[in-house]
Design a protein around this motif. Structure first.
Motif, PDB file in Angstrom:
ATOM      1  N   ARG A 152       0.810  -1.222   0.000  1.00 15.79           N
ATOM      2  CA  ARG A 152       0.000   0.000   0.000  1.00 15.79           C
ATOM      3  C   ARG A 152       0.843   1.273   0.000  1.00 15.79           C
ATOM      4  N   THR A 153       2.132   1.134  -0.214  1.00 14.76           N
ATOM      5  CA  THR A 153       3.036   2.278  -0.145  1.00 14.76           C
ATOM      6  C   THR A 153       3.724   2.479  -1.491  1.00 14.76           C
ATOM      7  N   ARG A 154       3.846   3.747  -1.872  1.00 11.59           N
ATOM      8  CA  ARG A 154       4.588   4.096  -3.081  1.00 11.59           C
ATOM      9  C   ARG A 154       5.609   5.156  -2.733  1.00 11.59           C
ATOM     10  N   PHE A 155       6.841   4.921  -3.118  1.00 10.44           N
ATOM     11  CA  PHE A 155       7.930   5.861  -2.923  1.00 10.44           C
ATOM     12  C   PHE A 155       8.450   6.247  -4.294  1.00 10.44           C
ATOM     13  N   PHE A 156       8.696   7.526  -4.511  1.00  7.05           N
ATOM     14  CA  PHE A 156       9.243   7.935  -5.801  1.00  7.05           C
ATOM     15  C   PHE A 156      10.374   8.925  -5.603  1.00  7.05           C
ATOM     16  N   ILE A 157      11.270   8.926  -6.579  1.00  5.95           N
ATOM     17  CA  ILE A 157      12.357   9.889  -6.647  1.00  5.95           C
ATOM     18  C   ILE A 157      12.480  10.306  -8.114  1.00  5.95           C
ATOM     19  N   GLU A 158      12.614  11.608  -8.343  1.00  2.00           N
ATOM     20  CA  GLU A 158      12.682  12.121  -9.710  1.00  2.00           C
ATOM     21  C   GLU A 158      13.672  13.275  -9.759  1.00  2.00           C
ATOM     22  N   TYR A 159      14.493  13.273 -10.792  1.00  2.00           N
ATOM     23  CA  TYR A 159      15.339  14.427 -11.060  1.00  2.00           C
ATOM     24  C   TYR A 159      14.714  15.133 -12.254  1.00  2.00           C
ATOM     25  N   TYR A 160      14.067  16.265 -11.961  1.00  2.00           N
ATOM     26  CA  TYR A 160      13.313  17.031 -12.952  1.00  2.00           C
ATOM     27  C   TYR A 160      14.261  17.957 -13.713  1.00  2.00           C
ATOM     28  N   HIS A 161      14.075  18.066 -15.014  1.00  2.75           N
ATOM     29  CA  HIS A 161      14.831  18.973 -15.901  1.00  2.75           C
ATOM     30  C   HIS A 161      16.329  18.650 -15.861  1.00  2.75           C
ATOM     31  N   VAL A 162      16.638  17.367 -15.943  1.00  2.00           N
ATOM     32  CA  VAL A 162      18.018  16.902 -15.861  1.00  2.00           C
ATOM     33  C   VAL A 162      18.862  17.463 -17.010  1.00  2.00           C
ATOM     34  N   ASN A 163      18.266  17.752 -18.143  1.00  5.31           N
ATOM     35  CA  ASN A 163      19.032  18.246 -19.283  1.00  5.31           C
ATOM     36  C   ASN A 163      19.580  19.654 -19.063  1.00  5.31           C
ATOM     37  N   GLN A 164      19.138  20.361 -18.040  1.00  4.54           N
ATOM     38  CA  GLN A 164      19.708  21.678 -17.752  1.00  4.54           C
ATOM     39  C   GLN A 164      21.184  21.549 -17.353  1.00  4.54           C
ATOM     40  N   LEU A 165      21.575  20.374 -16.859  1.00  9.14           N
ATOM     41  CA  LEU A 165      22.955  20.149 -16.448  1.00  9.14           C
ATOM     42  C   LEU A 165      23.915  20.130 -17.629  1.00  9.14           C
ATOM     43  N   PHE A 166      23.440  19.768 -18.820  1.00 11.36           N
ATOM     44  CA  PHE A 166      24.332  19.661 -19.972  1.00 11.36           C
ATOM     45  C   PHE A 166      23.845  20.410 -21.208  1.00 11.36           C
TER      46      PHE A 166
END
Length: 156
Positions: A114-128
């Protein structure tokens, strides 16, 4: 920026193509939209809008379902309506085009009972990637950031 009303009719021609591909535990979701406005000065639209999502989905251990992937959104440049905070209205403008810049995200979703964990790196292309990235005139897209979240359903 004064409000005005267009008296005529506007026709919009749109073609939406969607196709998903499955390669075992890998999925590629694709969506492309082509659109044209009969009066682009009144109703400006990006000619092409794309969304692609590539991810791995499986079952680990007994009840853990991970989804690991990357997504990209893009639309061609166009004269997007500008916003006037004083009136709270959008208005037509012809000084600044927005678009022609992809937004890439990498993410991981993990579902355990019943648990959801998420991780996201948003707009990763700004780094390159360098470029002008605005969602609408004079309003930049959010910079690259890490997002983490937890959802827990309290039902049986």
């Amino acid at each position: 920026a004064l409000p005005s009303q267009y008296q005529g009719n506007i026709q919009v021609l749109s073609a939406d193509l969607k196709q998903d591909f499955h390669f075992g535990k890998f999925v590629l979701e694709n969506n492309a939209v082509y659109q044209v406005s009969s009066v682009p000065d009144v109703l400006p639209l990006p000619g092409l809008t794309l969304f692609h999502n590539f991810y791995y989905y499986s079952k680990w251990f007994k009840d853990l379902y991970p989804q690991l992937g990357a997504s990209v959104r893009y639309h061609s440049n166009y004269y997007a309506p500008a916003y006037m905070p004083a009136t709270g209205q959008f208005y037509s403008q012809h000084e600044m085009k927005v678009g022609n810049y992809p937004i890439m995200n990498v993410y991981g979703n993990f579902h355990l009972k019943r648990t959801r964990f998420f991780i996201e790196y948003y707009h990763v292309n700004q780094l390159f990637m360098k470029g002008v990235y605005y969602s609408m005139p004079y309003y930049p897209i959010n910079p690259a950031m890490l997002k983490i979240g937890l959802t827990w359903n309290f039902y049986d």
